[in-house]
Design an enzyme around this catalytic site. Structure first.
Site, PDB file in Angstrom:
ATOM      1  N   ASP A  63       0.853  -1.190   0.000  1.00 52.66           N
ATOM      2  CA  ASP A  63       0.000   0.000   0.000  1.00 52.66           C
ATOM      3  C   ASP A  63       0.885   1.235   0.000  1.00 52.66           C
ATOM      4  OD1 ASP A  63       0.855  -0.228   2.624  1.00 52.66           O
ATOM      5  OD2 ASP A  63      -1.109   0.117   3.511  1.00 52.66           O
ATOM      6  N   TYR A  65       2.900   4.752   0.808  1.00 51.38           N
ATOM      7  CA  TYR A  65       3.560   5.252   2.011  1.00 51.38           C
ATOM      8  C   TYR A  65       2.554   6.062   2.835  1.00 51.38           C
ATOM      9  CZ  TYR A  65       8.015   4.114  -0.296  1.00 51.38           C
ATOM     10  OH  TYR A  65       9.062   3.460  -0.913  1.00 51.38           O
ATOM     11  N   PHE A  76       6.556   1.930  -4.098  1.00 54.26           N
ATOM     12  CA  PHE A  76       7.933   2.143  -3.666  1.00 54.26           C
ATOM     13  C   PHE A  76       8.490   3.515  -4.043  1.00 54.26           C
ATOM     14  CE2 PHE A  76       7.573  -2.517  -4.073  1.00 54.26           C
ATOM     15  CZ  PHE A  76       7.805  -2.868  -2.754  1.00 54.26           C
ATOM     16  N   HIS A 183      10.731  -9.348   1.112  1.00 51.36           N
ATOM     17  CA  HIS A 183      10.399  -7.937   0.909  1.00 51.36           C
ATOM     18  C   HIS A 183      11.601  -7.065   1.293  1.00 51.36           C
ATOM     19  CE1 HIS A 183       8.259  -4.095   1.483  1.00 51.36           C
ATOM     20  NE2 HIS A 183       7.343  -4.605   0.691  1.00 51.36           N
TER      21      HIS A 183
END
Length: 222
Positions: A63, A65, A76, A183
């Protein structure tokens, strides 16, 4: 165009999600009294910048930031003046520097999108300072439809972490490159993200197919 949707969606607007799911999700977001990120005008930026036929690589995030001023609609990626870098992005750049010897000068990854890298979050909204707060609104239907739509020809799919890997079954066909690793978040990067070399792996696959590699490190200079 349906309420709350930008005109720049292009071919993505044909997905059933925008007819069947978006009106309900839009109403829920409008009813949420908290600050919602990214701003509405940037919510579908990833899809606007990378249309289906232009997409060559998909990097799946979770999701946006939740820090105000960071998210601008691409997984990202963050606004160029963001300092310090978001921690996951900092780890991405660390791995990239080890992998290909360079990384971008700031947090803005829109130049990846313009080369055919779809930076898609599995939820396209988040309450400010409330990570995961819109994870159950129904955005996952869009994620699955996008992945299915992009299964029509070989593409590279980069699935970092268990959450992204949970959508792997939406990718059809056997000719894609599907990369799975931990991740890049500080909680998991040392458990298999560092050393995974995703950037060179994607480019090696693209060049083996006669395609132009992605310029990961910075906008092309003439």
């Amino acid at each position: 165009m349906r309420e709350g949707l930008p005109p720049g969606l292009g071919d993505w607007a044909r997905l059933p999600f925008f007819r069947e799911d978006w009106p309900r999700i839009h109403a829920r977001i409008e009813a949420d009294q908290r600050e919602i990120l990214p701003p509405a005008a940037q919510r579908f930026a990833a899809l606007e910048l990378t249309q289906p036929d232009a997409a060559r690589v998909v990097i799946l995030g979770q999701d946006p930031y939740p820090t105000p001023g960071h998210a601008h609609g691409l997984a990202f990626s963050a606004e160029p003046g963001t300092r310090p870098l978001p921690r996951s992005l900092s780890n991405i750049y660390r791995e990239m520097a080890e992998d290909i010897g360079a990384c971008p000068p700031d947090a803005d990854l829109r130049f990846w999108a313009r080369q055919g890298v779809l930076l898609l979050n599995t939820a396209l909204s988040v309450p400010a300072r409330g990570a995961g707060g819109h994870g159950k609104l129904g955005w996952q239907a869009l994620t699955r439809q996008v992945l299915a739509r992009l299964s029509d020809r070989p593409r590279a799919f980069v699935l970092w972490g268990g959450h992204a890997q949970g959508f792997a079954d939406a990718i059809a066909g056997a000719d894609h490159l599907v990369l799975r690793s931990a991740h890049p978040s500080p909680l998991s990067a040392r458990r298999g993200f560092f050393g995974s070399r995703p950037f060179s792996s994607v480019n090696n696959w693209l060049t083996s197919r006669g395609e132009t590699p992605i310029n990961w490190a910075g906008p092309r200079r003439t």
